[in-house]
Every structure is written in structure tokens, then in C-alpha cells.
Enzyme design. Structure first.
Site, PDB file in Angstrom:
ATOM      1  N   GLN A 143      51.159  39.178  49.158  1.00 14.90           N
ATOM      2  CA  GLN A 143      51.257  38.897  47.730  1.00 14.90           C
ATOM      3  C   GLN A 143      52.227  39.860  47.046  1.00 14.90           C
ATOM      4  OE1 GLN A 143      46.525  38.553  47.792  1.00 14.90           O
ATOM      5  NE2 GLN A 143      47.294  38.522  45.714  1.00 14.90           N
ATOM      6  N   PHE A 199      43.979  35.914  47.634  1.00 10.39           N
ATOM      7  CA  PHE A 199      42.794  36.360  46.885  1.00 10.39           C
ATOM      8  C   PHE A 199      42.734  37.870  46.668  1.00 10.39           C
ATOM      9  CE2 PHE A 199      41.464  32.733  49.672  1.00 10.39           C
ATOM     10  CZ  PHE A 199      41.608  31.749  48.709  1.00 10.39           C
ATOM     11  N   GLU A 204      47.503  42.022  49.000  1.00  4.36           N
ATOM     12  CA  GLU A 204      48.250  42.830  48.040  1.00  4.36           C
ATOM     13  C   GLU A 204      48.679  44.143  48.680  1.00  4.36           C
ATOM     14  OE1 GLU A 204      47.843  44.632  43.494  1.00  4.36           O
ATOM     15  OE2 GLU A 204      46.458  43.078  44.180  1.00  4.36           O
ATOM     16  N   ARG A 231      38.829  48.493  35.940  1.00  9.65           N
ATOM     17  CA  ARG A 231      38.624  47.142  35.414  1.00  9.65           C
ATOM     18  C   ARG A 231      37.134  46.774  35.414  1.00  9.65           C
ATOM     19  NH1 ARG A 231      41.596  42.157  34.333  1.00  9.65           N
ATOM     20  NH2 ARG A 231      43.577  43.249  34.629  1.00  9.65           N
ATOM     21  N   ARG A 261      40.044  38.780  44.015  1.00  9.11           N
ATOM     22  CA  ARG A 261      40.039  37.941  42.819  1.00  9.11           C
ATOM     23  C   ARG A 261      39.038  38.429  41.762  1.00  9.11           C
ATOM     24  NH1 ARG A 261      39.895  31.453  43.796  1.00  9.11           N
ATOM     25  NH2 ARG A 261      40.952  30.787  41.891  1.00  9.11           N
ATOM     26  N   PHE A 308      39.295  41.602  40.655  1.00 10.55           N
ATOM     27  CA  PHE A 308      39.742  42.990  40.677  1.00 10.55           C
ATOM     28  C   PHE A 308      38.744  43.948  40.013  1.00 10.55           C
ATOM     29  CE2 PHE A 308      42.926  46.429  40.054  1.00 10.55           C
ATOM     30  CZ  PHE A 308      43.560  46.388  41.274  1.00 10.55           C
ATOM     31  N   THR A 360      46.315  46.473  34.427  1.00 10.05           N
ATOM     32  CA  THR A 360      45.938  47.666  33.661  1.00 10.05           C
ATOM     33  C   THR A 360      46.857  48.840  33.979  1.00 10.05           C
ATOM     34  OG1 THR A 360      44.284  48.178  35.347  1.00 10.05           O
ATOM     35  CG2 THR A 360      43.536  46.975  33.405  1.00 10.05           C
ATOM     36  N   ALA A 399      46.277  39.829  39.386  1.00  4.64           N
ATOM     37  CA  ALA A 399      45.821  40.035  38.001  1.00  4.64           C
ATOM     38  C   ALA A 399      45.997  38.786  37.144  1.00  4.64           C
ATOM     39  CB  ALA A 399      46.542  41.226  37.360  1.00  4.64           C
ATOM     40  N   GLU A 402      41.966  34.101  38.069  1.00  2.00           N
ATOM     41  CA  GLU A 402      40.743  34.863  38.314  1.00  2.00           C
ATOM     42  C   GLU A 402      39.545  34.476  37.450  1.00  2.00           C
ATOM     43  OE1 GLU A 402      42.055  39.251  39.631  1.00  2.00           O
ATOM     44  OE2 GLU A 402      43.023  38.553  37.801  1.00  2.00           O
TER      45      GLU A 402
END
Length: 777
Positions: free
Chosen positions: A210, A241, A245, A323, A355, A357, A455, A524, A726
Site C-alpha cells: 500500500q 487492509f 502498509e 487514533r 482498517r 487504525f 494524524t 487512513a 474505514e
């Protein structure tokens, strides 16, 4: 199922706000969509098997690989000593070695890689390794880590008002806890990378990621070369998902090392067991709350403690736990609140993005709090939820100091409550449970308020590249990654709408760090917001350039040049788009443009824990109904009604698919997907035989999904749309509370069931038995 109606129309084929099929749908259905596993072997290609630790925490006393290297068909064996650059693929804070050296910190940590003529040979050779460990104490769970003050990052506390004082003065007070399990990503395509060496120091990597730029940075760091020597290309993923990342950098780096050392193309593809053992999951949490409230159930003050299992390194745990804190309010105004966040270090695989986060775990806590308040007061939980909702002009400041200016929850809940016949069904459920002693029904309505933006501020940027060729065809490239969510078709729709051309003239191309640099992860829920806006900027540049050329070429005022479907009006003339493009080319007008976008207005002070971390919020709500067999714990989710906010949806068909898929994935997290580590740190649930994701049979028989009508985003997003990747996952919290509602029916109105997540049939049965014991049944 309630069908969506699409009132908007577009005179071009494939413009925005219209349902459009996924660009790869036909290829995926026919098996023609190419993933890394499908890429044909090239001459001289080698295959890689990654061997990993069997110990959770140990010193490596000996690693004899002599018989591995001499095994027939083995070309080379890679260890930490073969790394020319840094032995680290961490995304933020160092601590994730490519290969462990001297110390292992989780069962599944990579030790060495066998590079061979075939994968079978590589696997057989790896078994010849002789490894001796000196086991050390392994901290496996959150409770042990908390007792030892063992953290990967410093703990944080967010305060607003005076929670302690409000708790002391509140008329009523409750304390409780909730255990929230993790979740494996279980993407259909596992971790994979294919590296090809080039001239000089160059290497091209095809990665299932990703975040191509992260893979580029990490591989360059490991190889000890500049970023410009590494090109990462991604056409599509078979699911991500969040699990692709930060995690893919390890496998891409190993493939790149093999390619550079052997001078041959190298491919690594994990099987399901290795993928689940070696890669991070959704963070599991141990939580506690202390809440004070009045006789109406309105929260006066609350203190929460949220402790997560981060694993052996920080990975992305800092931002994830932040988060969690930001979403511990969900949809509710908390005037006096204290939230403690602990990021625990354990000797398990480093947990990572998933998903939501961290947001879903925070929401789970406050929803449990409201359920418990309702049970204490003997009221319908929906009534308690509604009394605690954020307001429109007052009671609208979050614990982190952001004013909520786009709140539609009151009207959204009104509409869903009516459309789903909630009040009528609530009475029907109660009547059914009074008559039925074994089978029990449960019903719950829960809302979602989810903040949209990274964020980490600098990640809120994107680039795009558009070429218009002299025949009028268009090439589109941007930094976003297509992983099944429909991002590529949405961005193509944005370009088609902006240039007023049919979408079939737009060629969607693979993301490449050689075309668009310094990209952010497709994560995100920001894929369409960022990349769609960047593509719109690039398309607008080309449009203005063509308008200026047409005005000069035909000697008319630029105001009289306008783009209409596949044509351009120039004063009194109307010419085909293709003709204008050809004329511009012959007149040496540039037909290539880049676009760049950065999200405005966001800011957050990490020291004061105050600011505006999100550009806007997405809203939704769901009503779920379940039927539980209280003698076995088995259950069915019989009906779900969803109303979700997509702003002015770019593609209602794609968005509806995301809502359904997100809900089902969230339902799996909270019901059947259970990760089990034994006391030695071994993951025992690492295959479909032991880890149950939802199947078609688990989908509710009745599933009504609707998108909020006539609700354009109040901030300037791409065509006033809202993110949808998400937020729908958290709608499944309603399933968890419907199960809790069914269990609670075994007692009186004021007995709180003890149910943690995931609410597996075994867990539901235990909760039913506990409830029966409380009432003496």
C-alpha cells in the site's frame, strides 16, 4: 435488499456521482488480473524462502547454515552479514531488522533467507539449518507488560476538564472493563515481492504494498544506495487492509538483496501460515473505565485506560494508539474526560495498521460504557446514546479541542430508526424473548463518527501525472494503490468529469515511484481525497492550457471556451476534443501536467494534545439483529440496516461495496476471528483451519444498505465526496452489542453481561452461563 437509487445523471460516460464498475472487475472474474504470483518467471529467476525464529525471546548462540548453502539447487543464503546498508526496515522508529542478529524477540522473526532455483528447494534446504537458542523470559500479553512497565513507546494521557472531580460529584458511578481482540488481515494475496537488478546500482521492485515510497526508502536504506536507484511499481493488490502498509518492506528488501547479490531476478511469496506468523495484526487491547452520570444517563465525567499489545517494536503503534484516543469519544460529548494510553512491548510480532487504525478499539470502549449505563438505569441503550450525542452549536468540542462543524448524527439516526422500524422491532424482540427460553434475540443501534486525515500531518499530500496524447487518449498515474476498493476507477471518473470526456479514453496505469515520487500510503481512508484531488488539479491545468490555446488560436475570448461532453465550444464553434488536442500538439502546447494536493486546515500539537487532526468526519449508523442459541452459544446475524454518509458519493456502486465489505470485516473481528498465542508466544491460529473469517454463509440474510442523500461534504473535498474505506467497519459494533443484548435477556433488566471481543460462540456460551448463575437459573 433495499436497492439504491441514483438520481444524478452525467452526459459523459463514467463521470462522477455515477455508479461505474471496478476497472479490474472483468479481469478478476476471468482470472486475467495480474498479481505478483501471476508474473511469469524470467530467465535465470531465483526463488526465496524466509526462515524464521521458533522462539519468542532468546539469544541466538549458534546459527550454522553450512548445510543449507551446499544443498543442491541453492544459490546463496542471506543473513544480516550480507546487508550492505542498514539492517532495518522500520517505518518510523528503528527496531525492525531485516534479519535478526544475536537476539530474537518474537516467534516468526526472520533469521535468514534461502535463495534457490525453486521454492521447493529453498524450503527443503532451510530445514538443514542448525540453530541453538538461549531462551529468555518472554512477555506475551498486555497484563504482564503492564505489570513490568514494558513499553515500546512512552504512555500518553489526554485530559479535558476535571474528570476526577466530575466522577466524585456524579449521582451515579460505574466501573468496568473490556478486552478487545486483535485481527489478522487475511488478504487474499499474501505478502509478495519480485525484484529485478538493473544497470549500475538500479533495482526495480514489484511489491504487494500500500506504500510504494516506504518500500523504496527502506530498500534503498538496506542496500545502501540512494532512493533514485530503487523503483517500486504496483498495479493492484489482492487486498491490504493496512497489513501492506509497513509490513511489505521486509520482503521487498529481501528480494532486492537477493537480486543484487545474484544478479538475477528474485521473487519471494509467503504462504498463508508464514504470512500469519511473520506479519503484524490489529492491536488487541485491555481497557478499563470509570464513569459518572446523572439520572438520565448523561455522562458527567469519565476516566479510561487503554492498553494495547504493540509487539516487539514500535512499527506504527504510536499513530495507531493516538487514533484510539481520538476515537474514544466516538459520537458522544465528553465534558470531563481523562484517557490513559499505554503502548505495551511484548515478545510477539509487531502489530500494525489495520482498517480503522486504532479507531475501532476506542469506539468499542465508549459503546460498552453506554450499554452499561443503560443496563444500570433499565433503559433502552439507544435512548442513552442519543442523550449523549454531540450537539450542533454547543456540546460540540472533542476531548482534543476540535470543534465538530458537520454533525448530522441526529437526523441520520432519526432516518435509520424510522427506516429500520427500530422501536417496533425492539418490542418484538422483547416479546419473543419472554416466550422463548432457549433462543434469544438481540437488537442494537450504534453510530459512527470517524475522523478523516492522516494524524501525521506531512502524510496528507499526493501527486498525480496526466498525459494527453495527440490522438486525444489520456494516461493517468498517481500515487494511490488499488487494492480492491475502487480507487483507480474513482480517480479516473474525476479526470473524465473535469475534462468532460468519456472514461473509456482514460488509461489507468500502475503506481510507480519513477512517475510520482514521495507518495503517502493508501491508508487512513484518504485515497480518493488525496489522489482524486491531485488528479483534478492536473486535469484542471490541462483544461486551462487547452482553453488558453483555443482562445488564442481561434481569436475568441477565453470566457467563451468551454468543455462539453467530448467536445469543446469555442465561441460559435464546436469541435471534437480530439481535434483540439491535435491542434494544440501541432502548435507545440504541452499536453502533460502534474498535480499536487495537500489537505488544508489540519494541525495538531502533540505536546498539548490539542488541535484539528482531521479535515472532516464521516458518519454512519447500523441496526443489527441477532438470534442466539443460549445452550450452545451459536448465533446468526439475521438482519442489518445501515445508513452511511459518503458526502456526494464519487461512485455509489463502489461506496456501497465498501460499506458492505467493511461491515462484514468488522463483524468478523468482533465475532469469529480469534487470535490465540500460547504461553511461549507461538501463534496457534495461523491458517483457515484455526482462524475463521466470515464467509458468504455468515452474511446477514437481510442487509439493507443506504447512502445518505443530498449531503455534500461541507469542506472542499474532491467533488464534495467523503471517504468511505474505514468508517463502515465500525458499524459492526452494533452486532457485538446485539449479541450482548441477547445474552442480557437471560437476566433482569439491570444485569450487565460479561462479554468480551471477539464474541465467539464459546464466549457467548460462557456469558450465557454466567448470566444464568447470577439469576440462579
Amino acid at each position: 435488499m433495499t436497492a439504491l437509487t441514483f438520481e444524478k445523471s452525467s452526459p459523459i460516460q463514467g463521470g462522477v456521482h455515477m455508479p461505474q464498475p471496478h476497472d479490474s472487475a472483468a479481469k478478476q472474474l476471468s482470472g486475467q488480473a495480474v498479481y505478483i504470483c501471476d508474473m511469469p518467471d524470467v530467465t535465470g529467476q531465483v526463488h526465496i524462502h524466509v526462515a524464521y525464529s521458533t522462539q519468542a525471546h532468546a539469544r541466538v548462540l549458534k546459527m550454522d547454515l553450512s548445510e543449507v548453502g551446499t544443498y543442491p539447487g541453492v544459490i546463496t543464503v542471506l543473513t544480516a552479514d550480507d546487508i550492505p546498508g542498514e539492517n532495518d526496515v522500520s517505518p518510523v522508529i528503528p527496531g525492525d531488522p531485516v534479519f535478526a542478529k544475536g537476539l530474537v524477540e518474537y516467534a516468526g522473526q526472520s533469521l535468514f533467507a534461502v535463495v534457490a532455483e525453486s521454492l521447493v528447494v529453498a524450503r527443503l534446504a532451510a530445514k538443514r539449518a542448525v540453530i541453538e537458542y538461549d531462551p529468555l523470559e518472554a512477555l506475551i500479553d498486555v497484563e504482564t507488560a503492564l505489570a513490568r512497565d514494558h513499553y515500546v513507546l512512552p504512555s500518553k494521557t489526554l485530559r479535558k476538564g476535571s474528570a476526577a472531580q466530575a466522577l466524585e460529584s456524579a449521582p451515579h458511578r460505574l466501573q468496568g472493563s473490556l478486552v478487545i481482540g486483535g485481527q489478522d488481515h487475511f488478504y487474499l494475496e499474501g505478502q509478495a515481492a519480485f525484484a529485478k537488478p538493473g544497470e549500475d546500482q538500479d533495482v526495480t521492485i514489484y511489491s504487494s504494498t500500500q506504500h510504494p515510497s516506504e518500500v523504496q526508502h527502506c530498500c534503498a536504506r538496506v542496500l545502501g544506495i540512494p532512493d533514485h536507484c530503487v523503483t517500486v511499481e504496483v498495479r493492484r493488490l489482492g487486498g491490504g487492509f493496512g497489513g501492506k502498509e509497513s509490513q511489505p518492506a521486509l520482503f521487498a528488501a529481501i528480494a532486492a538483496l537477493a537480486a543484487k547479490k545474484t544478479g538475477r531476478a528474485a521473487k519471494v511469496v509467503l504462504d498463508r501460515d508464514a504470512d500469519m506468523i511473520m506479519t503484524g495484526k490489529r492491536h488487541d487491547f485491555r481497557t478499563h473505565y470509570d464513569v459518572g452520570f446523572d439520572s438520565k444517563g448523561v455522562i458527567q465525567g469519565i476516566e479510561m485506560t487503554l492498553a494495547s499489545r504493540c509487539g516487539m517494536s514500535a512499527d506504527l503503534s504510536g499513530a495507531i494508539n493516538d487514533r484510539t484516543v481520538f476515537h474514544a469519544d466516538n459520537a458522544y460529548f465528553l465534558e470531563h474526560v481523562t484517557i490513559h494510553s499505554h503502548r505495551c512491548k511484548t515478545h510477539t510480532v509487531s502489530n500494525t495498521a489495520f482498517r480503522g487504525f486504532g479507531g475501532p478499539q476506542g469506539m468499542m470502549v465508549i459503546e460498552r460504557v453506554l450499554e452499561d449505563i443503560a443496563c444500570y438505569l433499565g433503559e433502552d441503550p439507544l435512548s442513552i446514546r442519543r442523550r449523549n450525542l454531540y450537539g450542533q452549536k454547543d456540546r460540540n468540542i472533542t476531548p482534543y479541542g476540535m470543534a465538530i462543524e458537520d454533525n448530522i448524527l441526529d437526523t441520520l439516526l432519526d432516518q435509520l430508526e424510522q427506516n429500520a422500524d427500530y422501536q417496533k422491532r425492539r418490542k418484538q424482540v422483547q416479546a419473543f424473548n419472554q416466550e422463548s427460553h432457549v433462543l434469544k434475540k438481540g437488537l442494537a443501534l450504534t453510530p459512527v463518527k470517524f475522523g478523516i486525515s492522516f494524524t501525521t500531518k506531512h502524510l496528507n499530500q499526493a501527486g498525480a501525472l496526466i498525459h494527453i496524447y495527440s490522438d486525444g487518449s489520456i494516461m493517468l498515474n498517481h500515487g494511490g494503490i488499488e487494492m480492491g476498493q475502487g480507487l483507480y476507477i474513482k480517480v479516473a471518473q474525476v479526470v473524465a468529469e473535469t475534462l468532460q470526456v468519456d472514461i473509456d479514453r482514460i488509461k489507468i496505469t500502475a503506481a510507480s515511484t519513477a512517475k510520482v515520487p514521495n507518495t503517502s500510503a493508501t491508508a487512513a481512508s484518504s485515497g480518493s481525497d488525496l489522489n482524486g484531488k491531485a488528479a483534478e488539479v492536473a486535469a484542471q491545468k490541462l483544461k486551462k492550457r487547452l482553453q488558453a490555446f483555443a482562445a488564442e488560436h481561434y481569436d475568441v475570448a477565453i470566457e467563451t471556451v468551454c468543455f462539453t461532453p467530448n467536445q469543446v465550444c469555442i465561441g460559435s464553434r464546436v469541435i471534437p476534443f480530439d481535434d483540439l488536442v491535435k491542434q494544440a500538439y501541432l502548435s507545440r502546447v504541452s499536453l502533460s501536467a502534474t498535480g499536487f494536493y495537500r489537505t488544508p486546515e489540519i494541525n495538531f500539537d502533540a505536546d498539548t494534545q490539542q488541535g484539528r487532526p482531521f479535515y472532516y468526519f464521516a458518519y454512519g449508523a447500523a441496526v443489527s439483529e441477532v438470534l442466539v442459541d443460549t445452550l450452545t452459544g451459536e448465533y446468526q446475524v439475521s438482519r442489518v440496516d445501515i445508513l452511511h454518509d459518503c458526502g456526494e458519493s464519487l461512485n455509489p456502486a463502489m461506496d456501497k461495496g465498501q460499506i458492505e465489505g467493511g461491515f462484514i470485516q468488522g463483524m468478523g473481528w468482533l465475532t469469529t476471528e480469534e487470535l490465540v498465542f500460547d504461553s511461549s508466544g507461538q501463534l496457534k491460529t495461523h491458517a483457515p483451519s484455526t482462524y475463521k473469517i466470515p464467509t458468504c454463509a455468515d452474511r446477514p440474510a437481510v442487509m439493507n444498505i443506504n447512502i445518505v442523500d443530498n449531503n455534500p461534504n461541507r469542506v472542499e473535498t474532491v467533488y464534495r465526496s467523503k471517504a468511505v474505506g474505514e468508517p463502515p467497519l465500525m458499524l459492526a459494533i452494533s452486532v457485538f452489542h446485539a449479541l450482548s443484548d441477547a445474552v442480557a435477556s437471560l437476566g433482569d433488566d439491570r444485569q450487565r453481561p460479561t462479554l468480551n471481543a471477539p464474541a465467539t460462540p464459546e464466549a457467548v456460551l460462557m456469558a450465557c452461563e454466567a448470566m444464568r448463575r447470577e439469576v440462579g437459573g
